[in-house]
Design an enzyme around this catalytic site. Sequence first.
Site, PDB file in Angstrom:
ATOM      1  N   TRP A  82      35.121  73.960  26.361  1.00  0.00           N
ATOM      2  CA  TRP A  82      36.164  74.969  26.218  1.00  0.00           C
ATOM      3  C   TRP A  82      37.557  74.439  26.572  1.00  0.00           C
ATOM      4  O   TRP A  82      38.441  75.193  26.973  1.00  0.00           O
ATOM      5  CB  TRP A  82      35.859  76.215  27.070  1.00  0.00           C
ATOM      6  CG  TRP A  82      34.577  76.901  26.659  1.00  0.00           C
ATOM      7  CD1 TRP A  82      33.368  76.789  27.253  1.00  0.00           C
ATOM      8  CD2 TRP A  82      34.401  77.782  25.541  1.00  0.00           C
ATOM      9  NE1 TRP A  82      32.425  77.538  26.592  1.00  0.00           N
ATOM     10  CE2 TRP A  82      33.039  78.173  25.525  1.00  0.00           C
ATOM     11  CE3 TRP A  82      35.249  78.287  24.556  1.00  0.00           C
ATOM     12  CZ2 TRP A  82      32.515  79.037  24.572  1.00  0.00           C
ATOM     13  CZ3 TRP A  82      34.718  79.158  23.604  1.00  0.00           C
ATOM     14  CH2 TRP A  82      33.369  79.520  23.612  1.00  0.00           C
ATOM     15  N   LYS A 114      35.848  79.169  19.786  1.00  0.00           N
ATOM     16  CA  LYS A 114      37.003  80.035  19.531  1.00  0.00           C
ATOM     17  C   LYS A 114      38.155  79.155  19.070  1.00  0.00           C
ATOM     18  O   LYS A 114      38.027  77.932  18.997  1.00  0.00           O
ATOM     19  CB  LYS A 114      37.419  80.780  20.813  1.00  0.00           C
ATOM     20  CG  LYS A 114      36.450  81.844  21.286  1.00  0.00           C
ATOM     21  CD  LYS A 114      36.992  82.533  22.527  1.00  0.00           C
ATOM     22  CE  LYS A 114      35.979  83.517  23.092  1.00  0.00           C
ATOM     23  NZ  LYS A 114      36.473  84.187  24.319  1.00  0.00           N
ATOM     24  N   ASP A 328      34.982 103.980   4.207  1.00  0.00           N
ATOM     25  CA  ASP A 328      35.314 104.942   5.260  1.00  0.00           C
ATOM     26  C   ASP A 328      36.820 105.205   5.301  1.00  0.00           C
ATOM     27  O   ASP A 328      37.629 104.321   5.017  1.00  0.00           O
ATOM     28  CB  ASP A 328      34.863 104.390   6.616  1.00  0.00           C
ATOM     29  CG  ASP A 328      35.230 105.313   7.758  1.00  0.00           C
ATOM     30  OD1 ASP A 328      34.634 106.395   7.852  1.00  0.00           O
ATOM     31  OD2 ASP A 328      36.140 104.962   8.530  1.00  0.00           O
ATOM     32  N   GLU A 382      34.764 108.209   1.066  1.00  0.00           N
ATOM     33  CA  GLU A 382      34.783 109.281   2.069  1.00  0.00           C
ATOM     34  C   GLU A 382      36.224 109.785   2.114  1.00  0.00           C
ATOM     35  O   GLU A 382      37.091 109.166   2.711  1.00  0.00           O
ATOM     36  CB  GLU A 382      34.340 108.732   3.431  1.00  0.00           C
ATOM     37  CG  GLU A 382      34.146 109.826   4.457  1.00  0.00           C
ATOM     38  CD  GLU A 382      35.011 109.658   5.704  1.00  0.00           C
ATOM     39  OE1 GLU A 382      34.766 110.373   6.694  1.00  0.00           O
ATOM     40  OE2 GLU A 382      35.946 108.849   5.692  1.00  0.00           O
TER      41      GLU A 382
END
Length: 703
Positions: A82, A114, A328, A382
């Site tokens: 890391w 990451k 949605d 929707e």
Amino acid sequence: MESLNLIKNDPWLTPYKDAIEGRYHYVIDKEKSLTNHGKMTLSEFASGYLYFGLHKTTKGWIFREWAPNATAIYLIGTFNNWQKNEEYKLTRIENGVWEIILPEERLNHQDLYKLWIEWDGGCGERIPAWTRRAVQDPDSKIFSAQVWNPEKPYKFKVKKFKPDTSPLMIYECHIGMGTNEEKVGTYNEFRENVLPRIIKDGYNAIQIMAIQEHPYYGSFGYHVSSFFAASSRFGTPDELKQLIDEAHSQGIAVIMDIVHSHAVKNEVEGLGRFDGSYNLYFHGDGRREHPAWDSLCFDYGKNEVLHFLLSNCKFWMEEYKFDGFRFDGVTSMLYYSHGLGEAFCNYGDYFNGHQDGDAIAYLTLANKLIHEVNKNAITIAEEVSGMPGLAAKIEDGGYGFDYRMAMNIPDFWIKTIKEKKDEDWHPSAIWWETTNRRADEKTISYAESHDQALVGDKTIIFRLIDADMYWHMQKDDHNFMVERGIALHKMIRLVTASTINGGYLNFMGNEFGHPEWIDFPREGNGWSYKYARRQWNLVDNMDLKYHYLGDFDREMVELIRSVKNFQDTPLQKVWDNDGDQILAYMRKDLVFVFNFNPTKSFTDYGFLTPKGEYEVVLDTDSPKFGGFGLNDDSVHHFTQFDPLYKKEKKEWLKLYVPARSAMVLRKVKPAKEEKAAKEDKKSTKAVSKTKTTSKKATSKKQK
């Protein structure tokens, strides 16, 4: 220019011709700009997931990210403790894109990683925007991207699948809630335990919620952080693929509940301030934050955002074989106001300049892309405002959705149950609400979805029975509230499902009257999973009344699916009387009769129907569905001649209609007609076989 069909089909839209045509041409122009004036297809444009993110190639590993505001980017992870160091530093290439190529041995399956991104004035850890897998540490609850490169990746057994939409019967579900245990359910458990129930219940599609990765489980999957990552809470990408493959092998379509209307505000897990800027994917001004959802709003005017979202649609179809999407929060996308505080009382409200043309263009292009990738794909909107043309063809001036959710229907049922006495349930109002839709748009009808089951609200069954459900659901316990609730629950679902013009939807567990609301683990409930699950043991227990509702739902679905293209058959009202509270209508050879009257049963109640013999094929009052069995359903009913209706070829069908019940009758075909139909079927098969044989023979000759 000749008017678009959307306007031709609805003359009331004529005053808004310029606005409708303007939107239509804006979409055409936007597509041209994205596809370099047709030098590539929309599908080729929407292939960003093949370029961005982490990929294993013949050169080793290659990783790319779009972060124009960044000044430096490093890969950090378990492979380098890391720590940022030069050998894992990305190179800026062009158009704000960063890249790194690593030898194959540098990264291994399940490594965590990451990005460390630096910008003028700041820096921070970020999960890659295009990552296909993000996992949460069980102790720290921190998310990281994960290398997913198994030795034997899952291979789909079903190569081609065509959904059955005649009609579309959707079982809305949530993987995590699919277990009986107080925990998060898995893809495998759903495949093994829930999918067989859905198949047995006769539904031909599942609509899965909360697939895209989201940091907070209690958001129900609507605060998405990693748009290309299937939620790791439920298992691995391969396990989701296996679930979809198994569903396809059983004839079940798989629709994904996709969230492109907003994104989670989180910066480390999500896209909130990915490269230090506020406006990379989202609006950078007052439109950035959604005023009601505590989330961020995409800037659909940026081509890079369209590239990201359109690629996302294609990715889920190509990588996981999803058959389509339920979009949605479409209302929130269509209007600058997000539809908040607007009444939408007349057509002018849809063309008053308060609409987001960029969002409209995105939705239209998304529909075009999805059907370009798979011509049999299913898209559902929707949307609550009633925007005209939403589910009309793009070439007609519409937005291209196959269906829109009939959101007025569940609102009507809740309002009726809450505010009206049983004697004020008027069939004319029920007929109006269940059939009120635009002629050129198909809808998905439903009595209740997950919305009505969330904490703070109540399901239909709980509104009808309330606390008595906890004490009086044993078969030998006769309770008025329970008996009334069970009777009305069946009637509500039958009238909603049988009046469809497109499809029908049921939320997991509601078919058998699941007794409790949905409440995800949170601080306020001690992080409990007690209400974030489905108690299948209730419907499996033959000593309880839940199975009555489940059994009725199964036979109702079976009846509807027994009629080919049921949704397209003419829906003809036979009779309604608000005084008697009687409603009757026909679809093909089926007659639907409802008596919403709470106290009055009627003897020899007559309806004018085509002449003939009728048999009862479904009866809500049948003892096998928890009813009183006041009718002998084995008796056939014959119409009675009336000279006044001789020319119309109609006669009186007279029935005993018990209070608070409904029945469905089917016209019995005469023996001669039945025999002719069978002969015709045989003949058709023979012709088809002959044609096939002929084709084979011709093919052999050619060879």
